[in-house]
Scaffold this motif. Structure first.
Motif, PDB file in Angstrom:
ATOM      1  N   GLY A 244       0.896  -1.528  -0.313  1.00  0.00           N
ATOM      2  CA  GLY A 244       0.240   0.153   0.066  1.00  0.00           C
ATOM      3  C   GLY A 244       0.582   1.334   0.289  1.00  0.00           C
ATOM      4  N   GLY A 245       1.885   1.198   1.097  1.00  0.00           N
ATOM      5  CA  GLY A 245       2.886   2.731   0.622  1.00  0.00           C
ATOM      6  C   GLY A 245       3.472   2.828  -0.236  1.00  0.00           C
ATOM      7  N   MET A 246       4.172   1.300  -1.212  1.00  0.00           N
ATOM      8  CA  MET A 246       4.411   1.574  -2.086  1.00  0.00           C
ATOM      9  C   MET A 246       3.864   2.662  -3.426  1.00  0.00           C
ATOM     10  SD  MET A 246       5.919  -1.785  -4.538  1.00  0.00           S
ATOM     11  CE  MET A 246       4.543  -2.292  -5.160  1.00  0.00           C
ATOM     12  N   MET A 247       2.450   0.907  -3.594  1.00  0.00           N
ATOM     13  CA  MET A 247       1.981   1.738  -4.778  1.00  0.00           C
ATOM     14  C   MET A 247       0.897   3.193  -4.165  1.00  0.00           C
ATOM     15  SD  MET A 247       1.471  -0.539  -6.925  1.00  0.00           S
ATOM     16  CE  MET A 247       0.149  -0.480  -7.524  1.00  0.00           C
ATOM     17  N   GLY A 248       0.552   3.398  -3.073  1.00  0.00           N
ATOM     18  CA  GLY A 248       0.123   4.595  -2.976  1.00  0.00           C
ATOM     19  C   GLY A 248       1.284   5.709  -3.415  1.00  0.00           C
ATOM     20  N   TYR A 249       2.350   5.994  -3.226  1.00  0.00           N
ATOM     21  CA  TYR A 249       3.541   6.502  -3.803  1.00  0.00           C
ATOM     22  C   TYR A 249       4.092   7.212  -5.179  1.00  0.00           C
ATOM     23  CZ  TYR A 249       7.715   8.954  -3.578  1.00  0.00           C
ATOM     24  OH  TYR A 249       9.240  10.211  -4.405  1.00  0.00           O
ATOM     25  N   LEU A 250       3.568   6.106  -5.552  1.00  0.00           N
ATOM     26  CA  LEU A 250       3.982   5.367  -7.229  1.00  0.00           C
ATOM     27  C   LEU A 250       2.071   6.340  -7.770  1.00  0.00           C
ATOM     28  CD1 LEU A 250       4.728   1.821  -7.751  1.00  0.00           C
ATOM     29  CD2 LEU A 250       5.828   4.163  -8.581  1.00  0.00           C
ATOM     30  N   ALA A 251       1.473   6.035  -7.668  1.00  0.00           N
ATOM     31  CA  ALA A 251       0.104   6.571  -7.782  1.00  0.00           C
ATOM     32  C   ALA A 251       0.095   8.305  -7.394  1.00  0.00           C
ATOM     33  CB  ALA A 251      -1.179   6.156  -7.075  1.00  0.00           C
ATOM     34  N   GLU A 252       0.573   8.679  -6.213  1.00  0.00           N
ATOM     35  CA  GLU A 252       0.547   9.860  -5.801  1.00  0.00           C
ATOM     36  C   GLU A 252       2.191  10.777  -6.624  1.00  0.00           C
ATOM     37  OE1 GLU A 252       2.185  12.155  -1.702  1.00  0.00           O
ATOM     38  OE2 GLU A 252       3.616  11.235  -2.736  1.00  0.00           O
ATOM     39  N   GLN A 253       2.843  10.185  -7.187  1.00  0.00           N
ATOM     40  CA  GLN A 253       3.231  10.355  -7.768  1.00  0.00           C
ATOM     41  C   GLN A 253       3.363  10.319  -9.753  1.00  0.00           C
ATOM     42  OE1 GLN A 253       6.744  12.598  -7.266  1.00  0.00           O
ATOM     43  NE2 GLN A 253       5.841  11.630  -4.584  1.00  0.00           N
ATOM     44  N   ASP A 254       2.232   9.434  -9.839  1.00  0.00           N
ATOM     45  CA  ASP A 254       2.598   9.125 -11.260  1.00  0.00           C
ATOM     46  C   ASP A 254       3.839   8.801 -11.815  1.00  0.00           C
ATOM     47  OD1 ASP A 254       0.863   8.877 -13.726  1.00  0.00           O
ATOM     48  OD2 ASP A 254       0.534  11.173 -13.970  1.00  0.00           O
ATOM     49  N   ALA A 255       4.030   7.932 -11.744  1.00  0.00           N
ATOM     50  CA  ALA A 255       5.445   7.635 -12.526  1.00  0.00           C
ATOM     51  C   ALA A 255       5.983   6.328 -11.744  1.00  0.00           C
ATOM     52  CB  ALA A 255       6.759   8.733 -11.940  1.00  0.00           C
ATOM     53  N   VAL A 256       6.512   5.564 -12.584  1.00  0.00           N
ATOM     54  CA  VAL A 256       6.709   4.146 -12.649  1.00  0.00           C
ATOM     55  C   VAL A 256       8.268   4.052 -13.054  1.00  0.00           C
ATOM     56  CG1 VAL A 256       4.723   3.887 -12.396  1.00  0.00           C
ATOM     57  CG2 VAL A 256       5.711   3.448 -14.292  1.00  0.00           C
ATOM     58  N   ASP A 257       9.138   5.279 -12.894  1.00  0.00           N
ATOM     59  CA  ASP A 257      10.289   4.811 -13.313  1.00  0.00           C
ATOM     60  C   ASP A 257      11.391   4.035 -12.549  1.00  0.00           C
ATOM     61  OD1 ASP A 257      11.893   7.152 -12.030  1.00  0.00           O
ATOM     62  OD2 ASP A 257       9.750   7.571 -12.872  1.00  0.00           O
ATOM     63  N   PRO A 258      12.545   3.649 -12.491  1.00  0.00           N
ATOM     64  CA  PRO A 258      12.944   2.619 -11.370  1.00  0.00           C
ATOM     65  C   PRO A 258      13.651   3.600 -10.307  1.00  0.00           C
ATOM     66  CG  PRO A 258      14.020   2.403 -13.932  1.00  0.00           C
ATOM     67  CD  PRO A 258      13.001   3.286 -14.371  1.00  0.00           C
ATOM     68  N   ALA A 259      13.994   4.280 -10.264  1.00  0.00           N
ATOM     69  CA  ALA A 259      14.205   5.460  -9.054  1.00  0.00           C
ATOM     70  C   ALA A 259      12.481   5.920  -8.535  1.00  0.00           C
ATOM     71  CB  ALA A 259      15.024   7.692  -9.359  1.00  0.00           C
ATOM     72  N   THR A 260      11.704   5.818  -8.993  1.00  0.00           N
ATOM     73  CA  THR A 260      10.286   6.081  -8.188  1.00  0.00           C
ATOM     74  C   THR A 260       9.701   5.159  -7.871  1.00  0.00           C
ATOM     75  OG1 THR A 260       9.846   8.248  -9.796  1.00  0.00           O
ATOM     76  CG2 THR A 260       8.293   6.996  -8.204  1.00  0.00           C
ATOM     77  N   LEU A 261      10.478   3.944  -8.317  1.00  0.00           N
ATOM     78  CA  LEU A 261      10.047   2.393  -7.906  1.00  0.00           C
ATOM     79  C   LEU A 261      10.877   1.898  -6.957  1.00  0.00           C
ATOM     80  CD1 LEU A 261       9.557  -0.218 -10.693  1.00  0.00           C
ATOM     81  CD2 LEU A 261       8.357   0.281  -8.507  1.00  0.00           C
TER      82      LEU A 261
END
Lengths: 305, 305
Positions: A244-261
């Motif tokens: 949840g923390g991981m996907m929540g942050y990805l959604a907040e950033q709207d990015a799935v690049d390696p650094a954001t992951l």
């Protein structure tokens, strides 16, 4: 950015070497949603019986978790799980499980939630997880969790599902079981061969390993340890709050690049470290985004040398 | 800065799921010394029989590991160990152990080596480890390893030894056994109460945890994961090469402050990751300090987000 999760909503009874607590709000989708809600609004899809306390719905709604997709089955009972943690607070045994309405869960994503860009399929029957995929066609990324039961008994459905995923999250013994590889890096490679762009192997108190392809297709591997804590009260939901923390942050950033992951995994690690500090969601209800960010900074310092 | 190690020098036979190699140069002091030799000259104290091949002595001497303290017992045979790794390449079983001359090891530190500032007592009988302490009175820091056998059967001697140490290195199950604490952070605290300023809990493929007091007495806790690798050929000596890399770096820097200790653990992690890539010391003999520094940089990037 919109985040949709489908999974279990449950009432848990949890026994630890120190004490027992009954009637805790639990379930994979619940822990996921609460963790993600620090970062982004969440759309929850699940099912409960008419025994499900209104206060639980109110708690979720107060966190901007929409329960529009939480079906209430009239005359049905909510999924119940009773478990006991052993002295090491890692291993556990299930004392009782009553699937109840979750046993015939047929997820329906509300019309206005079908444009979700970020989708998480919490642990469940692969064929049921797949049903949600066909109702979330605008998705940018879909990540799923799974478990040994489906690997052993629903392998064909699971393989088909994995072929549709961007990312798979599972624990270390399950990664070995799924791939037949004993080395986690090798197991990760084998999962990538099944379709996903990345796999995250959860190692409980030892953290998590990421194996994925970067933008040019090269394979990147890294391990992040758990945030060390003495204060493990109830590990239930640690993996789901991590996701949840991981996907929540990805959604907040709207990015799935390696650094954001990678940063997303660090956030997941930190959120999970709060989740285990209380029974059920108790500790989570006390935590603020500021405290999460503070612990993230401490975690970052811990890993710098 | 001068680094002294006392421990076993052995001939190992190692079986893995893939192959078996006989007559490998092994032993805790050997793996430690080779790993440390990338950073600083080493003074080795140990014992072998007259069956010990001259080429092994030459290899160590070529790395600036002084074997002046390596006693050769006339008519005696060298310590021999035969072990088999299971499919997961973490668990192993001892198939045969012949202590031979190591069974009556009575370490004598050569006169010109007694001014060593950095001292490591590799795993061994606590009373024998203690004998070295009384011969290294100019030491700045002494760190020791131990194991379940001594915790169970030589507890009084071990407690006395631990009271003299600056640092203790042991694996996770041993930390739990020694302290009766199931949580590793709690176990670490309990070790600090026994005397040492820091304890490092080795977690095999999961890395290592540090629990120690900083300069003002506050307790610092951190975890560093292992460097992830698919290429695990022979894990024998991983823990000793970790300790060797760590102590070697401390001696090279001649510093034991918290920041240097953390970098030293990172170096230990990286050196150990090379050690497991070949049987015995085979991979280590191919590695250069430049490659170690390169991997340290990769490890640092892995942990940055």
């Amino acid at each position: 950015m919109s985040l949709l999760v489908v999974g279990s909503v449950a009432i848990d009874n949890v026994e630890t070497p120190v004490e027992r607590r009954d009637d805790l709000l639990g379930g994979s989708a619940t822990h996921f949603s609460y963790a993600a809600s620090f970062f982004t609004p969440v759309r929850l899809v699940g099912v409960v019986g008419d025994d499900f306390p209104a206060e639980h719905v109110e708690l979720l709604e107060s966190r901007n978790v929409s329960t529009k997709g939480l079906e209430r089955k009239a005359g049905g009972r909510t999924f119940r799980w009773t478990g006991r943690y052993l002295d090491n607070m890692n291993d556990r045994e299930t004392l009782d499980v009553q699937l109840n309405v979750f046993g015939e869960f047929d997820p329906v994503v509300p019309e206005e939630h079908r444009d979700a860009r970020y989708v998480f399929l919490a642990n469940g029957v692969p064929a049921v997880q797949a049903k949600v995929l066909s109702q979330a066609l605008d998705r940018k990324i879909v990540v799923a969790d799974t478990m040994d039961l489906w690997i052993n008994e629903h392998r064909k459905d699971l393989d088909a599902l994995i072929g549709e995923l961007d990312g798979l999250v599972l624990n270390d013994s399950e990664a070995k079981l799924l791939t037949g590889q004993q080395n986690l890096v090798s197991a990760g490679h084998a999962v990538l061969d099944m379709g996903p762009r990345f796999v995250i192997v959860k190692k409980g108190e030892h953290g998590a390993m990421f194996i994925g392809r970067d933008l040019v297709g090269a394979i990147e591997v890294f391990t992040l340890p758990a945030f060390p804590t003495e204060n493990v009260v109830d590990p239930t939901g640690a993996g789901d709050s991590f996701a949840g923390g991981m996907m929540g942050y990805l959604a907040e950033q709207d990015a799935v690049d390696p650094a954001t992951l990678k940063t997303a995994m660090a956030y997941g690690t930190v959120v999970a470290s709060f989740n285990v500090e209380g029974f059920g969601l108790h500790r989570m209800t006390e935590v603020t985004r500021e405290q999460i960010d503070e612990r993230l900074e401490a975690y970052k310092r811990m890993l710098a040398f």
